[in-house]
Design a protein around this motif. Sequence first.
Motif, PDB file in Angstrom:
ATOM      1  N   ASP A  74       0.821  -1.209   0.000  1.00 32.65           N
ATOM      2  CA  ASP A  74       0.000   0.000   0.000  1.00 32.65           C
ATOM      3  C   ASP A  74       0.854   1.257   0.000  1.00 32.65           C
ATOM      4  N   ASN A  75       1.981   1.224   0.723  1.00 31.32           N
ATOM      5  CA  ASN A  75       2.837   2.390   0.864  1.00 31.32           C
ATOM      6  C   ASN A  75       4.278   1.986   0.533  1.00 31.32           C
ATOM      7  N   PRO A  76       4.657   1.964  -0.751  1.00 28.95           N
ATOM      8  CA  PRO A  76       6.018   1.545  -1.093  1.00 28.95           C
ATOM      9  C   PRO A  76       7.049   2.586  -0.676  1.00 28.95           C
ATOM     10  N   VAL A  77       8.236   2.120  -0.305  1.00 29.46           N
ATOM     11  CA  VAL A  77       9.322   3.005   0.082  1.00 29.46           C
ATOM     12  C   VAL A  77      10.427   2.845  -0.946  1.00 29.46           C
ATOM     13  N   ASP A  78      10.763   3.931  -1.609  1.00 24.89           N
ATOM     14  CA  ASP A  78      11.810   3.914  -2.615  1.00 24.89           C
ATOM     15  C   ASP A  78      12.812   5.012  -2.273  1.00 24.89           C
ATOM     16  N   PRO A  79      14.018   4.647  -1.781  1.00 28.00           N
ATOM     17  CA  PRO A  79      14.970   5.677  -1.370  1.00 28.00           C
ATOM     18  C   PRO A  79      15.490   6.530  -2.528  1.00 28.00           C
ATOM     19  N   GLU A  80      15.440   6.008  -3.743  1.00 24.37           N
ATOM     20  CA  GLU A  80      15.926   6.788  -4.885  1.00 24.37           C
ATOM     21  C   GLU A  80      14.886   7.755  -5.401  1.00 24.37           C
ATOM     22  N   ARG A  81      13.602   7.454  -5.133  1.00 26.72           N
ATOM     23  CA  ARG A  81      12.520   8.332  -5.569  1.00 26.72           C
ATOM     24  C   ARG A  81      11.582   8.593  -4.391  1.00 26.72           C
ATOM     25  N   PRO A  82      11.972   9.474  -3.481  1.00 32.22           N
ATOM     26  CA  PRO A  82      11.174   9.669  -2.263  1.00 32.22           C
ATOM     27  C   PRO A  82       9.795  10.270  -2.534  1.00 32.22           C
ATOM     28  N   TRP A  83       9.579  10.881  -3.688  1.00 24.23           N
ATOM     29  CA  TRP A  83       8.295  11.475  -3.978  1.00 24.23           C
ATOM     30  C   TRP A  83       7.222  10.411  -4.238  1.00 24.23           C
ATOM     31  N   LEU A  84       7.613   9.131  -4.364  1.00 20.41           N
ATOM     32  CA  LEU A  84       6.634   8.061  -4.579  1.00 20.41           C
ATOM     33  C   LEU A  84       5.967   7.605  -3.293  1.00 20.41           C
TER      34      LEU A  84
END
Length: 85
Positions: A74-84
């Motif tokens: 539901d809430n993905p964490v992407d350190p390279e694209r924090p706006w996601l």
Amino acid sequence: MDLSLIMFASGVIFGGASAILATNKNRDPLVWFAIGFVFSFIALIVIAALSPIVKSQSTTGKSSHKNKSNGFPDNPVDPERPWLG
């Protein structure tokens, strides 16, 4: 010195170095020792070029909240694209 002893020693050295790098990159060190023993310098270059394997959240003890309908978090964490998220 016998040539087979030199080849065996270099296989052990390159196999050990490959296993150490594999351990640092969360890969199987026994497999990489065998690959390094057989292919020597080539295996060392390959394991040095590979990116580390990121351990999943389920192995670290954190629960992953996945959406039941599609299987994605539901809430993905992407350190390279924090706006996601």
